[in-house]
Write a protein that holds these residues in place. Structure first.
Motif, short mmCIF file in Angstrom:
data_model
loop_
_atom_site.label_atom_id
_atom_site.label_comp_id
_atom_site.label_asym_id
_atom_site.label_seq_id
_atom_site.Cartn_x
_atom_site.Cartn_y
_atom_site.Cartn_z
N GLN A 1 43.25 64.10 35.44
CA GLN A 1 44.52 63.90 35.46
C GLN A 1 45.07 62.82 36.48
N LEU A 2 45.93 62.10 36.17
CA LEU A 2 46.50 60.97 37.06
C LEU A 2 48.00 60.95 37.11
N THR A 3 48.38 60.83 38.29
CA THR A 3 49.87 60.93 38.51
C THR A 3 50.07 59.70 39.55
N ILE B 1 51.39 64.65 28.46
CA ILE B 1 52.21 63.59 29.16
C ILE B 1 53.36 64.03 29.70
N GLN B 2 53.56 64.08 31.01
CA GLN B 2 54.56 64.07 31.62
C GLN B 2 55.29 62.90 32.21
N LEU C 1 54.98 66.29 26.66
CA LEU C 1 54.33 66.14 25.59
C LEU C 1 53.13 67.09 25.65
N PHE C 2 52.88 67.75 24.63
CA PHE C 2 51.47 68.30 24.22
C PHE C 2 50.90 67.55 23.18
N ILE D 1 49.57 62.04 33.57
CA ILE D 1 48.82 62.30 32.12
C ILE D 1 47.54 63.04 32.45
N SER D 2 47.53 64.18 31.61
CA SER D 2 46.30 64.99 31.62
C SER D 2 45.51 64.94 30.46
#
Length: 577
Positions: free
Chosen positions: A57-59, A112-113, A125-126, A146-147
């Motif tokens: 996961q990256l923020t 995606i957030q 989004l899933f 993004i996960s």
């Protein structure tokens, strides 16, 4: 009869293509980091679970995406960075092919957030198998999260080929290090299994290197090259015998790349300084006009093609040499203390061993002596040219004051003094290499040493073909052999090749791919034989052997340089002192 050739299903085609871009968890992290950097992020948080197999996961606090852009981002070849064909030849961003998110979406469960600053709400989004399964409006700060969950969950064959968690985590760390070295104006926080591993704030390159590698890289010196369209900067390591393995990073326009030619140029700048090039460390950044770079030669952009790369490599190599030599400048007053130019009669064994040799064995002073040629290139006391070589030839064979006195330094150099006039420093490996090269070049019908039983060496198919292509040349050099299927049988070899070096000679010959009828086969073979069979650094030489090497060297047609242009001996005369 039913046709057996048919089109692959579109889903399989997409998964095969995705596998070229996403090879392991570290590939996912690299692509996500590059997207965050292109989005002008100043703060990046990374969360890894189970070495990336369960979660990556990256923020970031970058510009974010609109709802429509977020949906479009998972489509194949959808990008904001390329508008027309010409843009491919002026790449200035990290990502540009529109493959990252679409490939990740095909081999994982993707979420995606994201939200742009000017938007009221963001979107969550899933995504599975490349399709949006669910979307939810959310309230969040600008930026993107993004996960990537369960990588290769739909491709168990690919998943089972992943390495152990420890190895996969090492790959992740390596990709992370490459990014944080290049982009040091960003704050990074890195978590693994809910524990913080790295916290990097904005830093200079040297600070960042020391942060990553802690106290291991204190022996670094800067390099800097400025040309019209090229800027090269970074750090290289000073030789350190305590190092077991160096860190080697080459970056072009802030993207870490593999470039075999440039790598070879860089490490060969350490010729004469290091025995094992793996211990050299370098962190070199090349900034070059984007129109002179071709990024389109590798699916994951790990390799690059540069215009005039040979010239760039030579510039970098020379700069590193200059930097290394400047670390060991020789001062006149220091050399005076050595009193090297004593009378030949007074060079008694005890004095040489107890006084002169002891002084020269100091690490820094030895390296300084090794670099005489570069220090005195412009000095009037450093004599070079054909006249000097001829003069040395006569002095070696007809010394005015008795026998030549020799001794060895670090089992690498032979030093001898002639008639109170010259001190000559001879590189034993290069000297013997040159002697063998000229010997095999000039001699015909060489005498061979025969074995009681032939030596049997196993060959690969390509090695067998290569060896057959040069069999006649080998025979002319004194190698008598028989090639049968997967083996070569050696019955005799030239007398000049010692048996303890024979295996190395043969291995180096069969490793090289000789092409039948190629003009330079014989020359290349000569180079391999002479280099492989020559006396190695670290070999102890007795006085008689050293004298033979000196005499044979000055009998050569060109005793000054090896076939590759490396100097063989350095000379100082007494006026220097």
């Amino acid at each position: 009869m039913k046709n057996i050739i048919q089109f692959l299903p579109e889903k399989v085609i997409q998964q095969i293509a995705a596998g070229e871009v996403i090879q392991r968890p570290s590939s996912v992290l690299r692509e996500l980091l590059e997207n965050a950097i292109d989005a002008n992020a100043k703060m990046i948080d990374i969360f890894i679970k189970n070495s990336g197999k369960t979660l990556i996961q990256l923020t970031d606090d970058g510009i974010g995406m609109s709802i429509e852009d977020a949906k479009m981002s998972i489509q194949k070849h959808a990008t904001s960075k390329i508008k027309k064909t010409d843009d491919l030849f002026r790449i200035k961003t990290k990502g540009f092919r529109g493959e990252a998110l679409s490939s990740i979406a095909l081999i994982s469960q993707l979420e995606i957030q994201t939200k742009k600053r000017e938007d009221i709400v963001g979107i969550h989004l899933f995504v599975e198998e490349g399709q949006v399964k669910k979307e939810i409006p959310i309230n969040m700060l600008k930026g993107t999260r993004i996960s990537v969950k369960n990588i290769f969950y739909k491709l168990p064959v690919r998943r089972q080929f992943l390495k152990s968690s420890r190895i996969e985590f090492q790959h992740i760390i390596y990709e992370f290090h490459k990014i944080v070295l290049a982009h040091r104006n960003i704050t990074y926080r890195f978590y693994h299994n809910d524990k913080i591993i790295f916290y990097f704030k904005k830093a200079s390159l040297k600070e960042r290197i020391q942060e990553i590698f802690q106290n291991e890289k204190k022996n670094l010196v800067p390099i800097l090259i400025k040309k019209k369209k090229i800027l090269v900067e970074g750090f290289v390591s000073v030789p350190d015998v305590s190092m077991k393995k160096g860190e080697q990073f080459l970056l072009v326009n802030q993207r870490s790349v593999s470039h075999l030619l440039l790598h070879k140029k860089i490490i060969h700048a350490y010729d004469g300084f290091l025995k094992n090039f793996k211990t050299a460390s370098y962190f070199i950044f090349i900034f070059i006009d984007s129109s002179l770079i071709n990024w389109n030669i590798h699916p994951t952009k790990k390799e690059v093609k540069l215009e005039e790369e040979e010239t760039i490599g030579i510039m970098i190599q020379q700069e590193i040499k200059n930097v290394l030599f400047s670390q060991y400048k020789v001062k006149n007053k220091e050399l005076k203390n050595y009193n090297i130019f004593l009378s030949c009669k007074s060079l008694k064994k005890d004095y040489l061993l107890n006084n002169l040799y002891d002084k020269l064995s100091d690490k820094e002073k030895i390296v300084r002596l090794e670099n005489f040629s570069h220090k005195f290139n412009e000095s009037s006391t450093f004599k070079k040219n054909v006249k000097l070589t001829n003069e040395l030839y006569h002095l070696v064979y007809h010394p005015k004051k008795g026998e030549i006195k020799t001794f060895q330094i670090k089992r690498k150099y032979i030093i001898f003094v002639l008639n109170d006039e010259y001190m000559v420093l001879v590189d034993q490996h290069r000297a013997h290499q040159n002697i063998l090269f000229e010997f095999f070049s000039r001699k015909k019908n060489l005498i061979s040493q025969q074995f009681l039983f032939p030596i049997k060496v196993k060959l690969l198919k390509k090695e067998s073909i290569s060896l057959k292509n040069i069999k006649n040349d080998l025979t002319s050099f004194g190698f008598h052999l028989y090639i049968c299927k997967k083996y070569v049988y050696l019955y005799s070899v030239p007398e000049q090749i010692q048996q303890n070096m024979l295996i190395e000679v043969i291995q180096n010959i069969i490793t090289y791919n000789f092409i039948k009828g190629k003009e330079n086969n014989k020359k290349k073979l000569l180079q391999i034989i002479s280099k492989s069979a020559s006396i190695k650094y670290g070999t102890k030489l007795y006085p008689e052997k050293m004298k033979c090497i000196i005499k044979d060297l000055f009998s050569c047609h060109n005793p000054n340089y090896t076939y590759s242009g490396d100097p063989i001996f350095f000379v100082l005369n007494k006026n220097f002192f």
